[in-house]
Design a protein around this motif. Structure first.
Motif, PDB file in Angstrom:
ATOM      1  N   HIS A  71     -25.940  -0.253  38.205  1.00 35.51           N
ATOM      2  CA  HIS A  71     -25.444   0.477  37.043  1.00 35.51           C
ATOM      3  C   HIS A  71     -25.277   1.975  37.284  1.00 35.51           C
ATOM      4  O   HIS A  71     -25.068   2.725  36.347  1.00 35.51           O
ATOM      5  CB  HIS A  71     -26.371   0.251  35.856  1.00 35.51           C
ATOM      6  CG  HIS A  71     -26.380  -1.174  35.402  1.00 35.51           C
ATOM      7  ND1 HIS A  71     -25.275  -1.797  34.857  1.00 35.51           N
ATOM      8  CD2 HIS A  71     -27.339  -2.116  35.437  1.00 35.51           C
ATOM      9  CE1 HIS A  71     -25.566  -3.046  34.574  1.00 35.51           C
ATOM     10  NE2 HIS A  71     -26.810  -3.277  34.928  1.00 35.51           N
ATOM     11  N   CYS A  72     -25.358   2.400  38.526  1.00 34.96           N
ATOM     12  CA  CYS A  72     -25.240   3.830  38.803  1.00 34.96           C
ATOM     13  C   CYS A  72     -23.774   4.208  39.013  1.00 34.96           C
ATOM     14  O   CYS A  72     -22.946   3.378  39.351  1.00 34.96           O
ATOM     15  CB  CYS A  72     -26.089   4.221  40.005  1.00 34.96           C
ATOM     16  SG  CYS A  72     -25.406   3.688  41.564  1.00 34.96           S
ATOM     17  N   PRO A  73     -23.459   5.487  38.804  1.00 35.47           N
ATOM     18  CA  PRO A  73     -22.072   5.931  38.939  1.00 35.47           C
ATOM     19  C   PRO A  73     -21.640   6.241  40.376  1.00 35.47           C
ATOM     20  O   PRO A  73     -20.559   6.752  40.589  1.00 35.47           O
ATOM     21  CB  PRO A  73     -22.042   7.208  38.091  1.00 35.47           C
ATOM     22  CG  PRO A  73     -23.424   7.751  38.189  1.00 35.47           C
ATOM     23  CD  PRO A  73     -24.326   6.535  38.264  1.00 35.47           C
ATOM     24  N   LEU A  74     -22.476   5.929  41.350  1.00 32.60           N
ATOM     25  CA  LEU A  74     -22.131   6.215  42.748  1.00 32.60           C
ATOM     26  C   LEU A  74     -21.037   5.263  43.230  1.00 32.60           C
ATOM     27  O   LEU A  74     -20.907   4.144  42.737  1.00 32.60           O
ATOM     28  CB  LEU A  74     -23.364   6.058  43.630  1.00 32.60           C
ATOM     29  CG  LEU A  74     -24.506   7.027  43.374  1.00 32.60           C
ATOM     30  CD1 LEU A  74     -25.714   6.642  44.206  1.00 32.60           C
ATOM     31  CD2 LEU A  74     -24.083   8.450  43.692  1.00 32.60           C
ATOM     32  N   PRO A  75     -20.265   5.687  44.219  1.00 36.17           N
ATOM     33  CA  PRO A  75     -19.244   4.793  44.790  1.00 36.17           C
ATOM     34  C   PRO A  75     -19.887   3.528  45.359  1.00 36.17           C
ATOM     35  O   PRO A  75     -21.005   3.558  45.888  1.00 36.17           O
ATOM     36  CB  PRO A  75     -18.623   5.634  45.907  1.00 36.17           C
ATOM     37  CG  PRO A  75     -18.967   7.048  45.584  1.00 36.17           C
ATOM     38  CD  PRO A  75     -20.263   6.999  44.830  1.00 36.17           C
ATOM     39  N   ALA A  76     -19.187   2.432  45.262  1.00 33.46           N
ATOM     40  CA  ALA A  76     -19.701   1.134  45.707  1.00 33.46           C
ATOM     41  C   ALA A  76     -20.111   1.148  47.177  1.00 33.46           C
ATOM     42  O   ALA A  76     -21.115   0.540  47.548  1.00 33.46           O
ATOM     43  CB  ALA A  76     -18.670   0.047  45.450  1.00 33.46           C
ATOM     44  N   ALA A  77     -19.359   1.844  48.016  1.00 33.75           N
ATOM     45  CA  ALA A  77     -19.686   1.889  49.447  1.00 33.75           C
ATOM     46  C   ALA A  77     -21.037   2.564  49.673  1.00 33.75           C
ATOM     47  O   ALA A  77     -21.816   2.136  50.531  1.00 33.75           O
ATOM     48  CB  ALA A  77     -18.595   2.622  50.214  1.00 33.75           C
ATOM     49  N   LEU A  78     -21.321   3.607  48.915  1.00 38.44           N
ATOM     50  CA  LEU A  78     -22.596   4.301  49.048  1.00 38.44           C
ATOM     51  C   LEU A  78     -23.742   3.421  48.561  1.00 38.44           C
ATOM     52  O   LEU A  78     -24.789   3.338  49.201  1.00 38.44           O
ATOM     53  CB  LEU A  78     -22.569   5.615  48.266  1.00 38.44           C
ATOM     54  CG  LEU A  78     -23.834   6.467  48.332  1.00 38.44           C
ATOM     55  CD1 LEU A  78     -24.172   6.818  49.784  1.00 38.44           C
ATOM     56  CD2 LEU A  78     -23.646   7.730  47.512  1.00 38.44           C
ATOM     57  N   VAL A  79     -23.540   2.746  47.448  1.00 41.32           N
ATOM     58  CA  VAL A  79     -24.558   1.834  46.924  1.00 41.32           C
ATOM     59  C   VAL A  79     -24.834   0.730  47.939  1.00 41.32           C
ATOM     60  O   VAL A  79     -25.983   0.387  48.206  1.00 41.32           O
ATOM     61  CB  VAL A  79     -24.121   1.249  45.560  1.00 41.32           C
ATOM     62  CG1 VAL A  79     -25.063   0.143  45.116  1.00 41.32           C
ATOM     63  CG2 VAL A  79     -24.039   2.348  44.514  1.00 41.32           C
TER      64      VAL A  79
END
Length: 69
Positions: free
Chosen positions: A11-19
């Motif tokens: 649920h975080c706003p970080l880019p998917a690649a970073l997550v």
């Protein structure tokens, strides 16, 4: 990775690649620790002797906060 961390990352706003990179690193780190200790069980990844851990233990849990709300 703990369920709480997984839910937070989803649920975080970080880019998917970073997550994905954080999740992959966490899994690799856990596997490394488990290999070093020879354990097949979950590994407690907190320093229970630290002052920060003891301070956090004194705080109310999210479950108790949700129960109040």
């Amino acid at each position: 990775m703990s369920p709480a961390a997984t839910l937070t990352l989803l649920h975080c706003p970080l880019p998917a690649a970073l997550v994905r990179a954080v999740a992959d690193f966490s899994e690799a780190k856990l596997e490394s620790i488990m290999a070093q200790t020879g354990s097949q069980e979950d590994v407690h990844m907190a320093d229970v002797e630290s002052k920060e851990f003891k301070r956090l233990q004194d705080l109310p849990s999210m479950k108790s906060i949700c129960d109040v709300v």
